[in-house]
Design a protein around this motif. Structure first.
Motif, PDB file in Angstrom:
ATOM      1  N   GLN A   1       0.742  -1.383   0.301  1.00 28.18           N
ATOM      2  CA  GLN A   1      -0.187   0.170   0.029  1.00 28.18           C
ATOM      3  C   GLN A   1       0.734   1.176   0.110  1.00 28.18           C
ATOM      4  OE1 GLN A   1      -2.757  -0.005   3.372  1.00 28.18           O
ATOM      5  NE2 GLN A   1      -3.830  -1.990   2.487  1.00 28.18           N
TER       6      GLN A   1
ATOM      7  N   ARG B   1       1.424   4.989  -7.174  1.00 35.89           N
ATOM      8  CA  ARG B   1       0.377   4.842  -6.146  1.00 35.89           C
ATOM      9  C   ARG B   1      -0.905   4.024  -6.727  1.00 35.89           C
ATOM     10  NH1 ARG B   1      -0.643   7.256  -1.326  1.00 35.89           N
ATOM     11  NH2 ARG B   1       0.800   8.908  -1.566  1.00 35.89           N
ATOM     12  N   GLY B   2      -1.255   3.113  -6.536  1.00 35.68           N
ATOM     13  CA  GLY B   2      -2.144   2.195  -7.268  1.00 35.68           C
ATOM     14  C   GLY B   2      -2.095   2.069  -8.690  1.00 35.68           C
TER      15      GLY B   2
ATOM     16  N   GLU C   1      -3.112  11.248  -2.844  1.00 33.55           N
ATOM     17  CA  GLU C   1      -4.354  10.469  -2.984  1.00 33.55           C
ATOM     18  C   GLU C   1      -5.563  11.187  -3.216  1.00 33.55           C
ATOM     19  OE1 GLU C   1      -4.567   8.444   0.549  1.00 33.55           O
ATOM     20  OE2 GLU C   1      -3.226   7.032   0.256  1.00 33.55           O
TER      21      GLU C   1
END
Length: 182
Positions: free
Chosen positions: A91, A127-128, A178
């Motif tokens: 994560q 990120r992701g 995010e």
């Protein structure tokens, strides 16, 4: 007898001129983190095709080389450590840092020297399913009389590397917030 004395005097001088340079001691300062978004995983690799940092070019396509005392990947990772934080595995924000070029080219003659320092680092932030990558480069030149001191070579390269690593640390695009939507 005079020849023997001359040989005894010149032999150490010639041996000192042709000796292999000592490994360079490069230590950087930790970067300043101005953002609240931390990097959860930091991987640093060296993609250079050579293992030395210092190359002293000589006549007739000859050169002497000197590596760093500590691996360059460890030096970069230690400098970027203030940007990192712990997160559950898999994560958060991941950075993949690759050292594309790190080299000190030296041209030394009897009366002067010229040094060219080069650094090129590629950083990919993930990120992701979002990714951002960029190259960060730096170049510095210096010259002086006679032969450069090893401490001078190390200091000039350290200053250049610190500058490039601070550019990386202060690039807001690498943080992939995010909340941002692209």
């Amino acid at each position: 007898m005079l020849r023997l004395i001359l040989v005894l005097i010149l032999a150490p001088i010639l041996a000192a001129c042709s000796s292999q340079p000592d490994p360079l001691i490069i230590s950087t300062t930790p970067v300043n983190d101005t953002f609240s978004i931390k990097v959860n995983q930091l991987d640093v690799i060296d993609t250079r095709t050579y293992s030395y940092l210092y190359r002293h070019k000589k006549d007739d396509d000859k050169a002497t080389f000197a590596p760093t005392q500590q691996p360059l990947t460890d030096i970069v990772k230690e400098s970027l450590r203030p940007l990192t934080a712990n997160a559950p595995a898999g994560q958060g924000l991941k950075w993949y840092v690759s050292i594309e070029k790190a080299l000190i080219d030296a041209k030394v003659s009897a009366l002067k020297y010229e040094l060219e320092h080069h650094v090129r680092i590629r950083v990919e932030a993930v990120r992701g399913n979002r990714r951002y990558s960029n190259f960060y480069t730096g170049k510095a030149q210096s010259s002086g009389a006679l032969k450069p001191a090893q401490a001078t070579i190390e200091r000039q390269f350290r200053d250049l590397l610190d500058s490039v690593l601070n550019d990386i640390a202060n690039d807001s695009k690498l943080r992939l917030s995010e909340r941002e939507v692209y």
